[in-house]
Design a protein around this motif. Structure first.
Motif, PDB file in Angstrom:
ATOM      1  N   VAL A 137       1.216  -1.220  -0.115  1.00 65.63           N
ATOM      2  CA  VAL A 137       0.049   0.162  -0.238  1.00 65.63           C
ATOM      3  C   VAL A 137       0.442   1.228  -0.015  1.00 65.63           C
ATOM      4  CG1 VAL A 137      -2.361  -0.991   1.346  1.00 65.63           C
ATOM      5  CG2 VAL A 137      -0.390  -0.692   2.360  1.00 65.63           C
ATOM      6  N   GLU A 138       2.320   1.665  -0.003  1.00 70.88           N
ATOM      7  CA  GLU A 138       2.963   2.499   0.811  1.00 70.88           C
ATOM      8  C   GLU A 138       3.224   3.048  -0.639  1.00 70.88           C
ATOM      9  OE1 GLU A 138       3.662   3.724   3.790  1.00 70.88           O
ATOM     10  OE2 GLU A 138       2.842   1.592   4.854  1.00 70.88           O
ATOM     11  N   THR A 139       3.253   1.972  -1.342  1.00 68.74           N
ATOM     12  CA  THR A 139       3.775   2.249  -3.232  1.00 68.74           C
ATOM     13  C   THR A 139       2.537   2.295  -4.238  1.00 68.74           C
ATOM     14  OG1 THR A 139       5.618   0.158  -3.087  1.00 68.74           O
ATOM     15  CG2 THR A 139       5.316   1.019  -5.034  1.00 68.74           C
ATOM     16  N   ALA A 140       1.675   1.865  -3.832  1.00 71.71           N
ATOM     17  CA  ALA A 140       0.816   1.919  -4.445  1.00 71.71           C
ATOM     18  C   ALA A 140      -0.198   3.788  -4.265  1.00 71.71           C
ATOM     19  CB  ALA A 140      -0.596   1.656  -3.825  1.00 71.71           C
ATOM     20  N   PHE A 141      -0.241   3.858  -2.864  1.00 68.90           N
ATOM     21  CA  PHE A 141      -0.078   5.405  -2.500  1.00 68.90           C
ATOM     22  C   PHE A 141       0.711   6.612  -2.976  1.00 68.90           C
ATOM     23  CE2 PHE A 141       0.493   8.714   0.548  1.00 68.90           C
ATOM     24  CZ  PHE A 141      -1.343   9.336   0.914  1.00 68.90           C
ATOM     25  N   THR A 142       1.957   6.297  -3.416  1.00 69.18           N
ATOM     26  CA  THR A 142       3.010   7.103  -3.525  1.00 69.18           C
ATOM     27  C   THR A 142       2.341   6.758  -5.146  1.00 69.18           C
ATOM     28  OG1 THR A 142       4.930   6.434  -2.351  1.00 69.18           O
ATOM     29  CG2 THR A 142       5.098   7.259  -4.274  1.00 69.18           C
TER      30      THR A 142
END
Ligand SMILES: C[S@@+](CC[C@H](N)C(=O)[O-])C[C@H]1O[C@@H](n2cnc3c(N)ncnc32)[C@H](O)[C@@H]1O
Length: 333
Positions: A137-142
């Protein structure tokens, strides 16, 4: 977290309304750090680095936690995006086309690095709410934070903090990694409103016997137990083999009419031809993804068809994808 996400949320424990409780950091109208609260049971959920978190590590069962840990690492490493993801995504969703997304409220189950959230939001969805259990989710959020209609949450497919308000839900490459794939599908479908639609793509049991007999024992007993950093290097060897044959044999043969007639008879032709357009990094990501997953099921068509009956779907279209996996699309209610 954009404020308009709130209209889609519901408490995963009691389905109560979710409201902001405290905001300690805000940026451009988004909650970056703070807490949400259920108006009915008062349970609180943190917002960390802009992402509402509906799972706590200690609450996740060990098999799901292992899957989340591995994919979390994988998508934070392979965080690249490619223009040809759009074509690949539509292949997994057929007969759905880009126009289908316009104006819809969409739910993505297991978004990984957010590549499909980006596409769905770009194709005119009213809002896309995407969840994943892992730190992907960290990558998806960015990847999606600049898109006003894209929302990322961290949640478990079996305990979704969402209301039943979605026009369309899709899940690509996720359900077969769950301990109970059918249960995950039913849980996702339960968030689609009557008259809405759902798509799912899963590994097929048919034509994949070579994987279930040869690769699966290796994956289960060795590669999924190796640390991701070491596996990243070890997986370069099988990647080199797949890359070499897809680039020098399957791709070139399939591009000429005479070659195509001959390629049709080659082992795993449709799949190896489909990935021949990708570069080394994408080949590596695909091979690594197969080897790192602690759980993977290969679903027979008959069983996949039962899933759609379980959710009471109508107008169901189920079909082969690359002769090694199943894609389905249907209407809820
Ligand atoms: C193979 S990846 C596919 C990601 C994405 N759909 C794509 O195609 O790029 C599978 C994803 O499912 C997620 N996942 C696994 N178990 C989950 C669960 N119980 N709830 C939500 N997501 C889950 C993993 O963290 C991982 O990101």
């Amino acid at each position: 977290m954009k404020e308009r996400l709130l209209q889609y949320l519901a408490c995963p424990l009691c389905e109560g309304e979710i409201k902001p409780f405290s905001v300690t950091k805000e940026q451009a109208g988004e909650i970056i750090e703070g807490e949400l609260e259920c108006a009915s049971c008062s349970r609180r959920f943190p917002v960390v680095r802009g992402i509402p978190r509906f799972v706590e590590a200690r609450e996740i069962e060990p098999d799901k936690a292992a899957t989340a840990e591995k994919f979390g690492w994988s998508w934070q490493h392979f965080n690249h995006h490619r223009p040809d993801y759009a074509q690949q995504f539509l292949g997994w969703l057929a007969p759905v086309r880009t126009e289908f997304f316009a104006g819809k409220v969409i739910l993505e189950g297991g978004c990984g690095k957010g590549r499909h959230t980006q596409l769905a939001a770009g194709w005119g969805a009213r809002d896309v709410v995407s969840f994943d259990l892992s730190d992907a989710v960290e990558t998806a959020f960015t990847a999606t934070r600049e898109l006003p209609n894209a929302h990322i949450i961290q949640a478990d497919i079996y305990h979704l903090p969402l209301r039943r308000v979605f026009d369309y839900a899709f899940s690509v490459g996720v359900l077969h990694h769950l301990p109970d794939p059918r249960g995950g599908f039913v849980a996702l479908a339960a968030k689609v409103k009557p008259g809405g639609h759902i798509s799912a793509w899963v590994y097929g049991a048919e034509n994949n016997q070579w994987i279930t007999r040869l690769v699966d024992p290796l994956r289960k007993n060795i590669t999924s137990r190796i640390g991701p950093r070491l596996l990243l290097h070890l997986s370069k060897l099988p990647t080199a083999l797949v890359y070499a044959i897809s680039k020098t044999i399957y791709g070139p043969l399939n591009r000429s009419p005479r070659g195509r007639r001959c390629a049709r008879h080659l082992f795993y032709n449709d799949y190896l031809n489909s990935i021949s357009v990708f570069d080394w990094r994408e080949h590596h990501s695909i091979v690594f993804d197969h080897l790192i997953a602690p759980t993977a099921f290969y679903i027979p068509r008959e069983e996949f068809e039962e899933w759609w009956r379980d959710i009471g779907a109508s107008d169901v279209v189920i079909g082969w994808h690359n002769q090694n996996s199943w894609r389905g699309f249907g209407k809820i209610g």
